[in-house]
Enzyme design. Structure first.
Site, PDB file in Angstrom:
ATOM      1  N   LEU A  46       0.854  -1.185   0.000  1.00 25.60           N
ATOM      2  CA  LEU A  46       0.000   0.000   0.000  1.00 25.60           C
ATOM      3  C   LEU A  46       0.885   1.229   0.000  1.00 25.60           C
ATOM      4  O   LEU A  46       1.964   1.236   0.608  1.00 25.60           O
ATOM      5  CB  LEU A  46      -0.899   0.021   1.238  1.00 25.60           C
ATOM      6  CG  LEU A  46      -2.154  -0.856   1.233  1.00 25.60           C
ATOM      7  CD1 LEU A  46      -2.776  -0.883   2.630  1.00 25.60           C
ATOM      8  CD2 LEU A  46      -3.167  -0.353   0.224  1.00 25.60           C
ATOM      9  N   ASP A  47       0.432   2.308  -0.640  1.00 28.03           N
ATOM     10  CA  ASP A  47       1.164   3.568  -0.602  1.00 28.03           C
ATOM     11  C   ASP A  47       1.297   4.045   0.845  1.00 28.03           C
ATOM     12  O   ASP A  47       0.420   3.768   1.677  1.00 28.03           O
ATOM     13  CB  ASP A  47       0.434   4.642  -1.408  1.00 28.03           C
ATOM     14  CG  ASP A  47       0.400   4.345  -2.893  1.00 28.03           C
ATOM     15  OD1 ASP A  47       1.281   3.609  -3.368  1.00 28.03           O
ATOM     16  OD2 ASP A  47      -0.502   4.855  -3.586  1.00 28.03           O
ATOM     17  N   PRO A  48       2.371   4.785   1.168  1.00 27.78           N
ATOM     18  CA  PRO A  48       2.495   5.329   2.528  1.00 27.78           C
ATOM     19  C   PRO A  48       1.271   6.124   2.970  1.00 27.78           C
ATOM     20  O   PRO A  48       0.874   6.061   4.142  1.00 27.78           O
ATOM     21  CB  PRO A  48       3.736   6.224   2.424  1.00 27.78           C
ATOM     22  CG  PRO A  48       4.566   5.571   1.363  1.00 27.78           C
ATOM     23  CD  PRO A  48       3.568   5.068   0.347  1.00 27.78           C
ATOM     24  N   ALA A  50      -1.777   5.565   2.267  1.00 25.28           N
ATOM     25  CA  ALA A  50      -2.949   4.703   2.441  1.00 25.28           C
ATOM     26  C   ALA A  50      -2.971   4.032   3.808  1.00 25.28           C
ATOM     27  O   ALA A  50      -1.944   3.807   4.441  1.00 25.28           O
ATOM     28  CB  ALA A  50      -2.981   3.644   1.341  1.00 25.28           C
TER      29      ALA A  50
END
EC number: 5.4.99.25
Length: 303
Positions: A46-48, A50
């Site tokens: 997951l993106d930071p 998110a």
């Protein structure tokens, strides 16, 4: 001489509610330390920015991380209209600003309708998709733009949750490889004003939901209080809950564990199956072939 892996053998999955601002790998290492586990992996970063569902695999469960990665995902995304950023989210530098037209729910719904079902996406340069062995975001940071062909994805569900003058929130269920940042950017482009993601929460991954996800701070609290985290682990076979189960007898199980396919008289159809010896002993993942045989694909260690 091979290096001996530090930690104890832990087998199973722990579903964690990833906090914002933390990379998926940093979270994985933190939970691995809390468990004292020797072997660990996650099922897609997951993106930071998110938050939300991140299933972490330990021991034998890591053998099925790719199968889990291929599963559908669910998200809640909040978007800001009129502002486009380098990365497609609020972590990136602003690229352009445009006036936001007056939008009513019908206008926004008509645009969302065009993104439901099978669509094509051009992945962001700030994605982990690899080109010549390097993730695209490394090229982007060097100012290099790489040609990215459109990729087919399926948006199974796209629901408008709320709408404001310059923002909206959507609920999305989609196939693997779907970039929510790209989806929001494309919606903004269709509206004529651009958009970027300001908050992203994953609600579903590999069949696991937010209700099953434990916050990192709760895991830390329990561990510091002397509790074992092992009771929170889901069994290895839960990673394959979407596959039908087949029960094998002693001879069939022996053949499967020796890497041999077995013929099942009552078996029909093809596809992935969970394999069991008796009612409870999980053997691993199998494949029903067009010839009507069940072949082993990925087996777990039998202690």
């Amino acid at each position: 001489m091979s290096r001996r892996r530090k930690g104890r053998p832990v087998n199973g999955l722990l579903v964690v509610d990833k906090p914002a601002g933390m990379t998926s790998n940093k979270l994985l290492q933190a939970v691995r330390h809390l468990l004292g586990a020797a072997k660990a992996g996650h099922t897609g970063a997951l993106d930071p920015l998110a938050t939300g569902v991140l299933p972490l695999c330990f021991g034998e469960a890591t053998k099925f991380s790719q199968w889990m990665l291929d599963s559908d995902k669910g998200y809640l995304a909040r978007a800001r209209l009129g502002v486009t950023t380098e990365t497609g989210d609020s972590d990136g530098e602003v690229v352009s600003t445009d006036p936001v037209p007056e939008l009513d729910e019908d206008r926004l719904e008509s645009v969302l309708a065009s993104f439901r079902g099978e669509i094509e996406q051009i992945p962001s340069m700030y994605s982990a998709l690899k080109h010549n062995g390097r993730p695209l975001y490394e090229y982007a940071r060097e100012g290099i733009d790489v040609e990215r062909p459109p990729r087919p994805v399926t948006i199974r569900e796209l629901v408008l949750e709320s709408q404001g003058a310059d923002e909206f929130e959507i609920r999305v269920t989609c196939t693997k490889g779907t970039y929510i940042r790209t989806l929001v950017e494309d919606i903004g482009q269709a509206l004529g004003c651009g958009a970027h993601v300001t908050a992203l929460r994953r609600t579903l991954a590999a069949g696991y939901t937010l209700e099953q996800a434990m916050p990192l701070e709760e895991l830390v609290r329990r561990r510091e209080g002397g509790e074992s985290l092992d009771p929170l682990l889901y069994p290895v076979e839960s990673a394959l809950a979407g596959c039908p189960a087949i029960t094998l007898d002693d001879d069939e199980s022996r053949s499967i564990l020796n890497g041999q396919a077995v013929r099942m008289k009552s078996q029909s159809g093809t596809g992935s199956v969970r394999l069991y010896h008796g009612a409870e002993r999980f053997l691993g993942l199998g494949e029903v072939t067009p010839a009507g045989e069940v072949a082993p694909r990925r087996l777990v260690r039998q202690d």
